[in-house]
Design a protein around this motif. Structure first.
Motif, PDB file in Angstrom:
ATOM      1  N   GLN A  82       0.833  -1.201   0.000  1.00 30.89           N
ATOM      2  CA  GLN A  82       0.000   0.000   0.000  1.00 30.89           C
ATOM      3  C   GLN A  82       0.867   1.251   0.000  1.00 30.89           C
ATOM      4  OE1 GLN A  82      -3.368   0.485   2.615  1.00 30.89           O
ATOM      5  NE2 GLN A  82      -3.246  -1.664   3.262  1.00 30.89           N
ATOM      6  N   GLY A  83       0.243   2.318  -0.445  1.00 26.80           N
ATOM      7  CA  GLY A  83       0.914   3.617  -0.342  1.00 26.80           C
ATOM      8  C   GLY A  83       0.869   4.398  -1.630  1.00 26.80           C
ATOM      9  N   LYS A  88       6.928   6.002  -0.197  1.00 29.66           N
ATOM     10  CA  LYS A  88       5.930   5.748   0.836  1.00 29.66           C
ATOM     11  C   LYS A  88       5.179   4.469   0.475  1.00 29.66           C
ATOM     12  CE  LYS A  88       5.225  10.358   2.705  1.00 29.66           C
ATOM     13  NZ  LYS A  88       4.375  11.556   2.784  1.00 29.66           N
ATOM     14  N   ALA A 131       3.916   0.695   2.285  1.00 36.61           N
ATOM     15  CA  ALA A 131       3.785  -0.183   3.462  1.00 36.61           C
ATOM     16  C   ALA A 131       3.628  -1.614   2.981  1.00 36.61           C
ATOM     17  CB  ALA A 131       2.571   0.226   4.288  1.00 36.61           C
ATOM     18  N   GLN A 139       0.090   1.475   9.552  1.00 35.58           N
ATOM     19  CA  GLN A 139       1.494   1.883   9.378  1.00 35.58           C
ATOM     20  C   GLN A 139       1.500   3.343   8.924  1.00 35.58           C
ATOM     21  OE1 GLN A 139       4.859   0.081   9.393  1.00 35.58           O
ATOM     22  NE2 GLN A 139       5.158   2.305   9.553  1.00 35.58           N
ATOM     23  N   TRP A 165       3.340   6.806   7.649  1.00 30.32           N
ATOM     24  CA  TRP A 165       4.572   7.200   6.951  1.00 30.32           C
ATOM     25  C   TRP A 165       5.467   7.933   7.935  1.00 30.32           C
ATOM     26  CZ3 TRP A 165       3.499   3.891   3.790  1.00 30.32           C
ATOM     27  CH2 TRP A 165       2.361   3.856   3.003  1.00 30.32           C
ATOM     28  N   ASP A 206       6.781  10.716   8.135  1.00 30.95           N
ATOM     29  CA  ASP A 206       6.512  12.124   8.436  1.00 30.95           C
ATOM     30  C   ASP A 206       5.103  12.354   8.982  1.00 30.95           C
ATOM     31  OD1 ASP A 206       5.134  11.561   6.175  1.00 30.95           O
ATOM     32  OD2 ASP A 206       6.041  13.100   4.909  1.00 30.95           O
ATOM     33  N   ALA A 239      -0.943   3.481   5.925  1.00 27.42           N
ATOM     34  CA  ALA A 239      -1.597   2.318   5.327  1.00 27.42           C
ATOM     35  C   ALA A 239      -2.370   1.570   6.398  1.00 27.42           C
ATOM     36  CB  ALA A 239      -0.556   1.403   4.694  1.00 27.42           C
TER      37      ALA A 239
END
Lengths: 1007, 179
Positions: A684-685, A762, A764, B38, B40, B42, B91
């Motif tokens: 994901q991301g 970014k 996950a 989860q 990020w 930042d 996420a």
């Protein structure tokens, strides 16, 4: 009870209760007393020969009273519990204990193998190395001669025999964490434990014996007005009552490893007659300590003299302990032979316990008057400046012959005098037991005054105390224990008030004050057979022979002579052996050095190491439908960690018949297979698409939402790593599937790139292999089946095209359906939450009943993909590239990806590389996996041109087929070769085909 | 989320209630919602606030830098959090079916756990309400301490039967009950 049991009273038999118990040794019943060890009970019953020696089968008796015992090894119990080479000195007696001697034929008292003694010279140092190089017999090379000899040598030599019957006991582990571990509970250990416990830190105390207290248990001294054993019992009771202290008795710390981790074995039920089956026999402890106090004491060592291995000769302090702790006389008349003051103490205590001490023979002439008084107290004749020339008696001791001895020259006088005795108590000084600290790397240092090695500088956080650190005597033990405790507390960072950080004056001690330093006498060389290592039958002459033959390093000496290499690891022999070696080299012992000790300190049962893992090696992974497969009669087998159904056999069906039937059913109708084992990773991301685009060889940046795509991953070196499909759920969310076996390593691979190579992305990653149950529905009627049961989605070709993905509901279960095919047929993969897996399987089977749906196993799954030419683990073997497997079309030339640079290596473009083909059997024979592809006959096959990878019987082609990797295979279709497998005696005529054997255009799966 | 099929525990009859010693009490449960979040790098603080702002009865277990495992006694947490957090902050992964919760309590609970798991279970090192990630041999575990002598262990679904067999065996020495 025999004449060897002393009159039990205060101070005699301190370890014994008044309960009589029976046991057997070599089939004969004896009686002992609760608290006895097997050794003390055997001695009390008048048995002096307990075992036979390793090489020469010489009669041997009890030599020590502890875990350092080299001689009295016995086999305990019977059947699956048979345990050889157990030290009788450590076996706590219990009702019904069965023990027997070992390494003897037919009995310990009459051993035919004692004939080996006649060939003594042939068995000298390094005899087996010499046998390797022995004379060649006619028709035999030298090594063949060894092969002939080996079976006889192995039969003649050795210790006890184990059993192949499974061990019925179970074992356990324990992980413990503490601030300070105290190893040993004698005076130093107790002092340290008291001090650190008072500060409130978490303390573990490990004691090898059944009772804590160490040498205090038999000490004649008084502490704070109490007998030492009573004082120590009070201290231990106080410590035991503290919440922050754990005292582990019957627990031997066996190893000292990195990060201050200690490995210990607790003997939980070994001493019990009736064992609770829920309680483990032994428990292996992993103890992680911030700091440690090592207070393991010292081991008495013997002096070496002619005939020093006779039963009846034992260490002086052990003889003393048998009398004091076990109320057992080591002999009817004991002669003490010593080079230090502690021998005199032993004589005094033996006499006080009621043992007749006939003589004290001391190599020294300069003996303190206060020590001579001890000899007078026991009415022994005193022979200072004397030594044993020889021992009288063959199967025991009848007496000793002594002579005057020059301590400086090491020479015996011409005089001789015979002293009648049946036991010789020997003391050659004390060797600090620094085995644990030696294991962790501190190089021992020779102390000339103590004539002993002391532990070297610590490389980890430990502090020595008491005799182990060369601090002999009670007062020094208490002081050094407290000092070590304060240092250990400092290691833990505990803030100590100034007053508390001072060393106390210690308890009042009323006891003997002696000098523990021995005279530097290790051997009385009078020419007779003198043993250094009693367990491995290494003599002083063997050590000198090794030196003469050039083995001047202690490490070489050890291996050449086997000195110190047996189950006792030379606890009583190492220093003496080194001293003899040093003398032969004409070098100081300090320059000769010593070998490093290795774990374990004492032998450890393999079961204790295996722990609770006994009986199976790994946890089994089960799919949500596991029980259904079992109930359906599927043969389950391990596929990596997973248990998977092989085939669902009908009555009377073989595995081959079953998978052929299942494969045909899928090709003709519909079948379902459990694919829950596939690795599944949630990706994901905002940068997930870019991430996937970089790890796959083919493009993923533009994969539409609601679609799946097959992808290849390479290693950095360009070789294939794994494959699978990835499904796009929404803009930023993907489900990646991997091979079953590759799930773990793919996850690691992805995490490495995410965390270290592209930390700016970014993305996950989460393993969701266990989140989803998966069922593949395959066959021309698969869509028909789904239509019966799926709600809230369209599974038509338009609604769910090839590689499409939809959400739906089956039997009130939310599902995701992807149109994918591993079989080459029209097929779908249906995923749902794992806890609904069984319900989904039942729903699909129920929906397919009218379509004659069949469940199929791993064999049919494999057959279907082999026929289709789809690759799997055997082809993704770490040595193939996409070009080798006909997958060049999957490699993008428009982007960079992991492995893209090295995939361009020239060697990967060579046309003679192993390339994927199929082969079919021409003569009806089965093609074996791993067969080599050759051009020649069975007798002259020629060189291998490739090998088969995945084989099966193909119902579609009606013959045995296999995928294979063949040199330049793409251009060899139609060629006839042989698949040869000499190991299985197979040589099968085959024809090379394209690996696309079924539906090469893919019309079925796209239809 | 109405009318869903009933979930079936992989432990089946293995974890059927049994009376025995109360030194160890074992039980199992399936989660209604188990979600991993989860953040990020930042946006860790922001995500943490969003999670803690809706805490309720759920257990929020930190399992790594910017990562939490959230066990909620109501279904639908995954969708709720995904809407709330969004891809720009982190996420959200549903793990409701990926774990089975094995609970252990009783005076010998830490002793039993320590016999197979190399973690320091002393209260000073592992206080009540905190979480540690460890493993029992090859079985990964998230361990949440719910009391001085009670723990919830989040066990991988495919391995929970092996784990249950171990924990029963390890509990046999002090004696145990299953509720």
């Amino acid at each position: 009870m025999s004449a060897f049991r002393l009159n039990l009273r205060d101070g005699v038999g301190t370890n014994l209760s008044d309960k009589s118990i029976s046991f057997s040794f070599d089939g004969k019943s004896y009686r002992g007393i609760e608290g006895d060890t097997l050794a003390s009970a055997l001695l009390a019953n008048g048995l002096s020969i307990i075992g036979r020696s390793f090489k020469y089968h010489r009669p041997r008796g009890v030599f020590t009273a502890g875990s350092e015992e080299p001689n009295a090894l016995v086999t305990l119990h019977s059947g699956g519990r048979t345990e050889p080479n157990i030290r009788a000195t450590e076996v706590e007696l219990f009702e019904g204990l069965v023990a027997r001697s070992q390494n003897r034929r037919p009995s310990v008292n009459f051993d035919l193998m004692a004939v080996n003694q006649l060939a003594g010279k042939a068995f000298s140092a390094g005899f087996y190395y010499k046998t390797f190089m022995g004379p060649a017999l006619r028709g035999h090379k030298a090594t063949r001669f060894w092969w002939v000899c080996e079976q006889f040598i192995r039969r003649a030599a050795g210790l006890g025999r184990g059993t192949t019957i499974p061990d019925p006991d179970h074992y356990a582990r324990m992980n413990a964490f503490c601030d300070i571990l105290v190893v040993g509970s004698g005076a130093a250990g107790l002092a340290a434990a008291r001090r650190v416990a008072a500060s409130g830190v978490r303390v573990i105390v490990c004691e090898e014996s059944a009772r804590a207290g160490g040498a205090l248990a038999s000490s004649p001294d008084f502490i704070d007005g109490e007998p030492a054993r009573e004082w120590s019992a009070d201290q231990i009771a106080e410590l035991s009552a503290m919440d922050n202290v754990s005292i582990l008795t019957r627990t031997t710390v066996q190893g000292y490893f990195d990060d201050n981790t200690f490995f210990a074995i607790e003997r939980v039920t070994d001493h019990l007659a009736h064992k609770d089956r829920t309680v483990p026999r032994q428990r292996a402890w992993n103890i992680r300590a911030k700091s440690a106090v090592i207070a393991t004491g010292a081991l008495e060592r013997p002096m070496v003299f002619a005939g020093n291995d006779r039963p009846g000769i034992m260490l002086a302090d052990s003889a003393r302990r048998y009398a004091v702790e076990f109320g057992t006389a080591p002999g009817r008349a004991v002669a003490v032979f010593t080079n230090n003051d502690t021998g005199w103490l032993a004589a005094r205590d033996l006499a006080k316990a009621g043992v007749i001490v006939t003589a004290i023979v001391d190599v020294r002439t300069d003996i303190e008057a206060s020590i001579r008084v001890l000899g007078e107290e026991c009415r022994a004749t005193i022979h200072s400046g004397s030594a044993i020339r020889s021992v009288k008696g063959m199967r025991g001791v009848n007496g000793i012959v002594i002579a005057t001895y020059n301590e400086l020259t090491g020479e015996l006088g011409a005089d001789s005098k015979t002293i009648a005795c049946d036991c010789v108590a020997v003391s050659g000084g004390w060797s600090p037991a620094f085995h644990l600290t030696s294991q962790q790397g501190g190089k021992p240092v020779w102390d000339t005054e103590l004539q002993a090695f002391l532990p070297g500088d610590p490389l980890q956080k430990w502090h020595g105390a008491g005799a182990m650190a060369g601090e002999f005597g009670l007062a020094q033990a208490f002081r050094s224990g407290e000092e070590a405790a304060l240092k250990a507390l400092a290691d833990t960072g505990v803030a100590m008030p100034k007053q508390a950080a001072k060393i106390g004056s210690g308890p009042d001690i009323d006891g003997d004050e002696i000098d523990y330093a021995p005279a530097p006498v290790f051997e009385i060389n009078s020419g007779g057979k003198s043993f250094v290592d009693l367990q491995h039958d290494v003599t002083a002459e063997d050590v000198r022979l090794a030196h003469r033959e050039g083995f001047v390093s202690v490490e070489h000496l050890k291996r050449y002579t086997t000195l110190g290499m047996a189950t006792d690891q030379g606890k009583t022999s190492n220093v003496t052996g080194l001293a003899i070696m040093a003398a032969a080299s004409n070098k100081p012992i300090a320059d000769t050095g010593t070998t490093r000790f290795r774990p374990p300190y004492t032998p450890v049962a393999m079961g204790a190491i295996a722990g609770e893992k006994y009986g199976h090696l790994a946890a089994e992974r089960l799919t949500p439908m596991h029980d259904i497969h079992v109930e359906s009669g599927a043969g389950m087998y391990a596929n990596g960690p997973w248990m998977r159904p092989e085939t669902y056999n009908l009555p009377g069906e073989t595995v081959e018949q079953a998978y052929i039937r299942e494969t045909k059913a899928v090709r003709a109708g519909v079948g379902i297979v459990d694919v829950s084992t596939l690795g599944k990773i949630d990706v994901q991301g905002p940068d997930a698409a870019e991430f996937l685009n970089r790890v796959y060889t083919n493009g993923f940046a533009k994969l539409p939402v609601g679609k799946a795509r097959y992808g290849l991953m390479l290693r950095e070196d360009g070789f294939l790593f794994d494959d699978g499909t990835t499904w796009r759920f929404d803009e930023h969310r993907y489900l990646m599937t991997t091979t079953t076996a590759g799930a773990g390593r793919v996850m690691e691979h992805l995490e490495y790139y995410r965390d270290f190579v592209w930390p700016d992305l970014k993305v996950a990653l989460a393993s969701v292999s266990d989140e989803w149950a998966g069922v593949a529905v395959a066959g021309p009627k698969s869509r028909e089946l789904l239509k019966v049961c799926v709600k809230k989605c369209d599974v038509s070709d338009k609604g769910l095209p090839f590689m499409g993905l939809v959400d739906g509901v089956i039997a009130d279960i939310p599902v995701k359906i992807a149109r994918l095919s591993f079989s080459g047929e029209l097929a779908f993969e249906v995923y749902c939450g794992a806890h609904w897996g069984s319900a989904l399987w039942h729903a699909l089977m129920s929906a397919g009943r009218k379509l004659d749906v069949v469940p199929y196993g791993l064999e049919a799954l494999s057959t279907l993909r082999i026929e289709k030419g789809h690759v799997a683990g055997p082809e993704l073997n770490g040595r193939t590239t996409p070009h080798d497997l006909g997958l060049s079309g999957m490699v993008s030339s428009k982007k960079n990806f992991v492995g893209s640079v090295l995939l361009q290596r020239e060697t990967f473009s060579k046309q003679d590389r192993l390339q994927l083909v199929a082969v079919k059997s021409l003569d009806g024979q089965r093609i074996r996996g791993g067969s080599h592809l050759v051009a020649g006959s069975k007798d002259e096959p020629g060189i291998s041109q490739g090998h088969t990878t995945s084989t099966c019987f193909s119902p579609e082609l009606g013959c045995y087929i296999s995928l294979a990797l063949l040199e330049g295979g793409y251009k060899r279709h139609g060629e006839k070769l042989f698949a040869t497998n000499p190991v299985r005696d197979a040589h099968v005529a085959i024809e090379v085909l394209s690996h696309h054997m079924v539906d090469p255009e893919g019309g079925r799966m796209r239809g | 989320m109405a009318n869903l099929a009933e979930k079936l525990s992989p432990l089946h009859e293995l974890a059927m209630p049994r009376s025995g010693s109360d030194k160890i009490i074992l039980s199992e449960r399936l989660c209604d919602s188990l979600v991993q979040v989860q953040a990020w790098p930042d946006s860790v603080g922001e995500v943490e606030k969003l999670i803690n702002g809706t805490r309720g009865k759920r257990s929020v277990m930190p399992t790594g830098p910017g990562r939490w495992l959230i066990d909620d006694p109501a279904e639908g947490l995954e969708d709720k959090l995904r809407k709330k957090i969004g891809a720009e902050l982190g996420a959200v992964t549903g793990l409701t079916h990926a774990r089975v919760v094995v609970s252990i309590s009783g005076e010998k609970a830490t002793w039993v756990l320590a016999s197979g798991i190399a973690l320091d279970f002393d209260l000073s090192a592992f206080p009540t309400g905190t979480t540690q990630v460890g493993h029992h041999h090859e079985i990964g575990l998230t361990i949440h301490r719910t009391g001085e002598n009670s723990f919830d262990l989040y066990v991988f679904t495919s391995l929970v039967r092996s784990f249950w067999q171990w924990i029963e065996k390890a509990s046999a020495e002090p004696g145990f009950s299953v509720v």
